[in-house]
Design a protein around this motif. Structure first.
Motif, PDB file in Angstrom:
ATOM      1  N   ALA A  86       1.337 -16.968   7.137  1.00  0.00           N
ATOM      2  CA  ALA A  86       1.463 -17.141   5.686  1.00  0.00           C
ATOM      3  C   ALA A  86       1.966 -18.544   5.402  1.00  0.00           C
ATOM      4  O   ALA A  86       2.974 -18.977   5.965  1.00  0.00           O
ATOM      5  N   ARG A  87       1.278 -19.235   4.520  1.00  0.00           N
ATOM      6  CA  ARG A  87       1.616 -20.635   4.245  1.00  0.00           C
ATOM      7  C   ARG A  87       2.307 -20.833   2.911  1.00  0.00           C
ATOM      8  O   ARG A  87       2.755 -21.938   2.610  1.00  0.00           O
ATOM      9  N   GLN A  88       2.361 -19.774   2.109  1.00  0.00           N
ATOM     10  CA  GLN A  88       3.064 -19.823   0.830  1.00  0.00           C
ATOM     11  C   GLN A  88       3.744 -18.474   0.607  1.00  0.00           C
ATOM     12  O   GLN A  88       3.271 -17.449   1.115  1.00  0.00           O
ATOM     13  N   PRO A  89       4.834 -18.452  -0.177  1.00  0.00           N
ATOM     14  CA  PRO A  89       5.436 -17.163  -0.520  1.00  0.00           C
ATOM     15  C   PRO A  89       4.548 -16.394  -1.475  1.00  0.00           C
ATOM     16  O   PRO A  89       3.632 -16.942  -2.100  1.00  0.00           O
ATOM     17  N   GLN A  90       4.808 -15.087  -1.599  1.00  0.00           N
ATOM     18  CA  GLN A  90       4.075 -14.210  -2.507  1.00  0.00           C
ATOM     19  C   GLN A  90       2.571 -14.210  -2.207  1.00  0.00           C
ATOM     20  O   GLN A  90       1.739 -14.071  -3.100  1.00  0.00           O
ATOM     21  N   SER A  91       2.237 -14.390  -0.925  1.00  0.00           N
ATOM     22  CA  SER A  91       0.825 -14.431  -0.546  1.00  0.00           C
ATOM     23  C   SER A  91       0.441 -13.340   0.446  1.00  0.00           C
ATOM     24  O   SER A  91      -0.738 -13.179   0.749  1.00  0.00           O
ATOM     25  N   MET A  92       1.428 -12.587   0.960  1.00  0.00           N
ATOM     26  CA  MET A  92       1.156 -11.452   1.846  1.00  0.00           C
ATOM     27  C   MET A  92       1.877 -10.242   1.266  1.00  0.00           C
ATOM     28  O   MET A  92       3.107 -10.184   1.242  1.00  0.00           O
ATOM     29  N   LEU A  93       1.120  -9.289   0.763  1.00  0.00           N
ATOM     30  CA  LEU A  93       1.677  -8.125   0.093  1.00  0.00           C
ATOM     31  C   LEU A  93       1.598  -6.929   1.031  1.00  0.00           C
ATOM     32  O   LEU A  93       0.524  -6.592   1.534  1.00  0.00           O
ATOM     33  N   ASN A  94       2.739  -6.288   1.247  1.00  0.00           N
ATOM     34  CA  ASN A  94       2.841  -5.200   2.213  1.00  0.00           C
ATOM     35  C   ASN A  94       3.458  -3.972   1.572  1.00  0.00           C
ATOM     36  O   ASN A  94       4.389  -4.080   0.773  1.00  0.00           O
ATOM     37  N   SER A  95       2.974  -2.811   1.955  1.00  0.00           N
ATOM     38  CA  SER A  95       3.725  -1.591   1.693  1.00  0.00           C
ATOM     39  C   SER A  95       4.648  -1.415   2.889  1.00  0.00           C
ATOM     40  O   SER A  95       4.290  -0.773   3.877  1.00  0.00           O
ATOM     41  N   TRP A  96       5.824  -1.997   2.811  1.00  0.00           N
ATOM     42  CA  TRP A  96       6.673  -2.095   3.993  1.00  0.00           C
ATOM     43  C   TRP A  96       7.617  -0.903   4.117  1.00  0.00           C
ATOM     44  O   TRP A  96       7.517  -0.097   5.041  1.00  0.00           O
ATOM     45  N   GLY A  97       8.522  -0.728   3.166  1.00  0.00           N
ATOM     46  CA  GLY A  97       9.537   0.301   3.336  1.00  0.00           C
ATOM     47  C   GLY A  97       8.995   1.710   3.273  1.00  0.00           C
ATOM     48  O   GLY A  97       9.398   2.579   4.039  1.00  0.00           O
ATOM     49  N   PHE A  98       8.049   1.969   2.343  1.00  0.00           N
ATOM     50  CA  PHE A  98       7.525   3.319   2.162  1.00  0.00           C
ATOM     51  C   PHE A  98       6.195   3.528   2.869  1.00  0.00           C
ATOM     52  O   PHE A  98       5.765   4.651   3.100  1.00  0.00           O
ATOM     53  N   SER A  99       5.509   2.435   3.179  1.00  0.00           N
ATOM     54  CA  SER A  99       4.256   2.449   3.934  1.00  0.00           C
ATOM     55  C   SER A  99       3.225   3.370   3.298  1.00  0.00           C
ATOM     56  O   SER A  99       2.661   4.251   3.940  1.00  0.00           O
ATOM     57  N   ALA A 100       2.963   3.142   2.023  1.00  0.00           N
ATOM     58  CA  ALA A 100       2.054   3.997   1.267  1.00  0.00           C
ATOM     59  C   ALA A 100       0.610   3.567   1.450  1.00  0.00           C
ATOM     60  O   ALA A 100       0.254   2.430   1.162  1.00  0.00           O
ATOM     61  N   MET A 101      -0.223   4.481   1.933  1.00  0.00           N
ATOM     62  CA  MET A 101      -1.649   4.206   1.958  1.00  0.00           C
ATOM     63  C   MET A 101      -2.172   4.187   0.524  1.00  0.00           C
ATOM     64  O   MET A 101      -1.788   5.013  -0.298  1.00  0.00           O
ATOM     65  N   GLY A 102      -3.049   3.255   0.260  1.00  0.00           N
ATOM     66  CA  GLY A 102      -3.552   3.031  -1.086  1.00  0.00           C
ATOM     67  C   GLY A 102      -2.971   1.801  -1.728  1.00  0.00           C
ATOM     68  O   GLY A 102      -3.554   1.239  -2.658  1.00  0.00           O
ATOM     69  N   PHE A 103      -1.803   1.337  -1.251  1.00  0.00           N
ATOM     70  CA  PHE A 103      -1.193   0.145  -1.842  1.00  0.00           C
ATOM     71  C   PHE A 103      -2.087  -1.079  -1.669  1.00  0.00           C
ATOM     72  O   PHE A 103      -2.360  -1.807  -2.620  1.00  0.00           O
ATOM     73  N   GLY A 104      -2.534  -1.318  -0.451  1.00  0.00           N
ATOM     74  CA  GLY A 104      -3.361  -2.489  -0.217  1.00  0.00           C
ATOM     75  C   GLY A 104      -4.693  -2.399  -0.926  1.00  0.00           C
ATOM     76  O   GLY A 104      -5.193  -3.384  -1.489  1.00  0.00           O
ATOM     77  N   VAL A 105      -5.289  -1.203  -0.917  1.00  0.00           N
ATOM     78  CA  VAL A 105      -6.595  -0.980  -1.538  1.00  0.00           C
ATOM     79  C   VAL A 105      -6.519  -1.234  -3.043  1.00  0.00           C
ATOM     80  O   VAL A 105      -7.373  -1.907  -3.624  1.00  0.00           O
ATOM     81  N   SER A 106      -5.494  -0.682  -3.679  1.00  0.00           N
ATOM     82  CA  SER A 106      -5.354  -0.762  -5.131  1.00  0.00           C
ATOM     83  C   SER A 106      -4.632  -2.022  -5.582  1.00  0.00           C
ATOM     84  O   SER A 106      -4.957  -2.605  -6.620  1.00  0.00           O
ATOM     85  N   GLY A 107      -3.631  -2.429  -4.808  1.00  0.00           N
ATOM     86  CA  GLY A 107      -2.787  -3.534  -5.221  1.00  0.00           C
ATOM     87  C   GLY A 107      -3.528  -4.846  -5.384  1.00  0.00           C
ATOM     88  O   GLY A 107      -3.137  -5.696  -6.185  1.00  0.00           O
TER      89      GLY A 107
END
Length: 591
Positions: free
Chosen positions: A418-439
């Protein structure tokens, strides 16, 4: 004071606070607010996806990119229940959105009307959301709305951000009262506490006494937009920086001091620095099991004897899993600025840490020699490393990726640059499937000029494939890369590693011969009106990505990835009482 309907008051408050979007779905309970939104389409836009979970994930991702909230709107009963997972996902990662849920009319409270939750108390749906929001508000008269709006908006954004819930009975949307529209404290600015001068001096004292210091940072630094302050103090003192996925990019990862992620699927240099450091300055990060090798000494951390300075805006996180030498309640950006000023005033520098840096450079070379040859390998199906490489090559520095839970996420945690902040979005703590697809839809709306790619598993994508319809309806040119390996591969790997290879319920099969099965994702995309491309060989991926990004329209890549290749573990992870595994690269060091 003007006489206003409750729905008009809510919409005018959102517009006043600069909320550009409402992500929501119609229902009989919220038609009153929809009518008010219809009258204000030039000032606030309704985006209506095909599922409430997607609305929540879109709002969550919007905040992670823009650091400004949007609202969601759901109807009573199942509509609001569908929002629960997205709210939990945002809460776990300290992301925020304004969740407006509709409820039954107050005159029908406790009578069991259509879609009322009433078994324990009247209109009790807010209880469902209570574990996942900072607070629920349920005004029951129009004259209660102004204060509820102001208090809830302030609470959402002050301190540790998080979603809030405004639960509105149906009649409040239509009833009128003489009310005054109140403002939040956004314009004045929310409090950003700093450390006491004494504590800042103590931190510098600890650095000057250390031989092998390290930073560990996460989403707190990202949310506080403290990247410049982190880089300044890290360079001044020559201290390496370990980062959780939600902190990727706060220090650009090509930087010589950036070590990447730590834990089972972390980078080897990060785990080595964690094992060997004698002082750890943790800012805006919590020690969950994945970033601490399940708290087993010697795999990621050795606290103690490593001395821990733990800085967080939430006092409840300080000392939760490791004893602290010094705990500080402070905003990450403010603290890092204070630390840089104190270090500069005392003419502290990093010349003392030359031997420590040389040791780290040696670990980097070992890791690079072990991993880099695999990134250039071709073939079909694609090697996971090659997918990471081609996405990085195709995406500009300001591009955004959103990731679902799954084995693909493990590869990107370990190797994404990652070369800039706010450029890699993760469902980290709750690990919800659908976050990446919808987000990714919310991310693209937050940053329309930045390329946006969702890298998602085949399992996660089939949970919320209707995002493609929303992308077409609202002309949102996002790109989806479906990591097609015919399985819930991350869980299958647990079965294979912990249960003697006994696999059930984790592979996708069909037909009498139980052959691997998935839909034709590219054809599915085309049925929605989205361009769909199948990628089955490594030589095809780079061109396909560049085409998708240049298209200016929604696009899906169905990428067939080799499921036999596993991420090389450099720490460990345990689900007690099952045994944990030794690292595939590196070894435990207990100090």
């Amino acid at each position: 004071m003007p006489r206003m309907k409750g729905a008009d008051l809510i919409c005018d408050f959102l517009i006043q606070e600069g909320v550009p979007y409402v992500f929501g779905i119609c229902g009989h309970g919220n038609v009153g607010l929809l009518d008010a939104l219809w009258a204000r389409q030039d000032r606030i836009k309704l985006i209506s996806p095909r599922h409430e979970q997607t609305a929540g994930h879109m709002a969550d991702a919007y905040f992670r990119v823009a650091h400004r909230p949007v609202a969601t709107l759901t109807s009573c009963g199942p509509g609001s229940c569908n929002l629960v997972m997205a709210t939990a996902c945002a809460s776990a990662d300290s992301s925020a959105f304004y969740a407006i849920t509709a409820n039954v009319p107050t005159s029908q409270f406790n009578r069991g009307p259509f879609q009322e939750s009433y078994r324990n108390q009247a209109a009790e749906f807010p209880v469902v959301l209570r574990p996942y929001v900072k607070r629920t508000f349920q005004p029951t008269r129009v004259d209660m709305l102004p204060l509820a709006l102001r208090q809830s908006y302030n609470l959402m954004l002050s301190g540790r951000p998080g979603p809030i819930n405004l639960d509105v009975p149906f009649n409040l949307f239509q009833e009128e009262d003489d009310v005054e529209l109140l403002h939040s404290d956004r314009a004045a600015g929310f409090p950003r506490p700093g450390a006491s001068p004494e504590d800042v001096r103590r931190v510098v004292d600890l650095i000057l006494a250390a031989e092998r210091p390290a930073f560990f940072v996460s989403h707190g630094v990202t949310l506080a937009e403290g990247g410049p302050e982190l880089q300044r103090v890290a360079e001044m003192l020559d201290i390496p920086v370990i980062t959780s996925p939600n902190g990727f990019g706060v220090l650009p990862m090509p930087h010589r001091l950036a070590l990447g992620f730590i834990g089972r699927n972390g980078a080897y240099p990060a785990n080595q620095a964690g094992r060997h450091c004698d002082l750890l300055i943790t800012v805006g990060a919590r020690f969950d099991d994945r970033s601490s090798s399940s708290w087993i000494p010697g795999y990621s951390w050795n606290i103690p004897p490593t001395r821990l300075v733990h800085v967080d805006i939430d006092p409840a996180e300080i000392g939760r899993n490791y004893p602290v030498t010094l705990g500080i309640v402070a905003d990450a950006k403010v603290f890092l600025s204070q630390l840089a000023q104190e270090a500069a005033s005392r003419k502290a520098d990093g010349s003392r840490f030359a031997a420590w840096q040389a040791q780290i450079e040696g670990w980097k070379r070992e890791w690079n020699d072990f991993t880099r040859p695999n990134f250039d390998l071709g073939g079909s199906p694609l090697r996971p490393e090659r997918v990471v490489k081609e996405v990085r090559r195709a995406l500009p520095d300001d591009g955004i990726i959103s990731l679902d839970s799954g084995v693909h996420h493990n590869w990107f945690m370990q190797f994404w640059e990652a070369r800039q902040p706010q450029s890699m979005l993760n469902s980290w703590g709750f690990s919800a499937m659908g976050f990446g697809v919808s987000g990714i839809l919310g991310a693209k709306l937050a940053a329309p000029q930045r390329p946006c790619i969702a890298v998602v598993g085949d399992g996660g994508f089939t949970m919320t494939p209707h995002v493609l319809a929303t992308a077409v309806e609202y002309d949102i040119p996002a790109v989806w890369l479906v990591w097609n390996n015919y399985s819930w591969a991350a869980i299958r790997d647990i079965q294979l590693g912990m249960f003697g290879g006994r696999e059930i319920g984790t592979g996708f099969y069909a037909g009498p011969d139980r052959a691997p099965y998935n839909p034709d994702f590219a054809a599915m995309a085309r049925s929605y009106g989205v361009e769909g491309i199948s990628v089955k060989h490594a030589d095809q991926l780079g061109d396909a990505l560049r085409h998708a990004l240049a298209l200016g329209k929604p696009c899906l890549l169905d990428v067939h990835v080799d499921d036999k290749i596993k991420p090389p573990g450099t720490g460990t992870w345990q689900l007690p009482p099952t045994p944990y595994r030794e690292p595939a690269f590196g070894k435990r060091v207990v100090r």
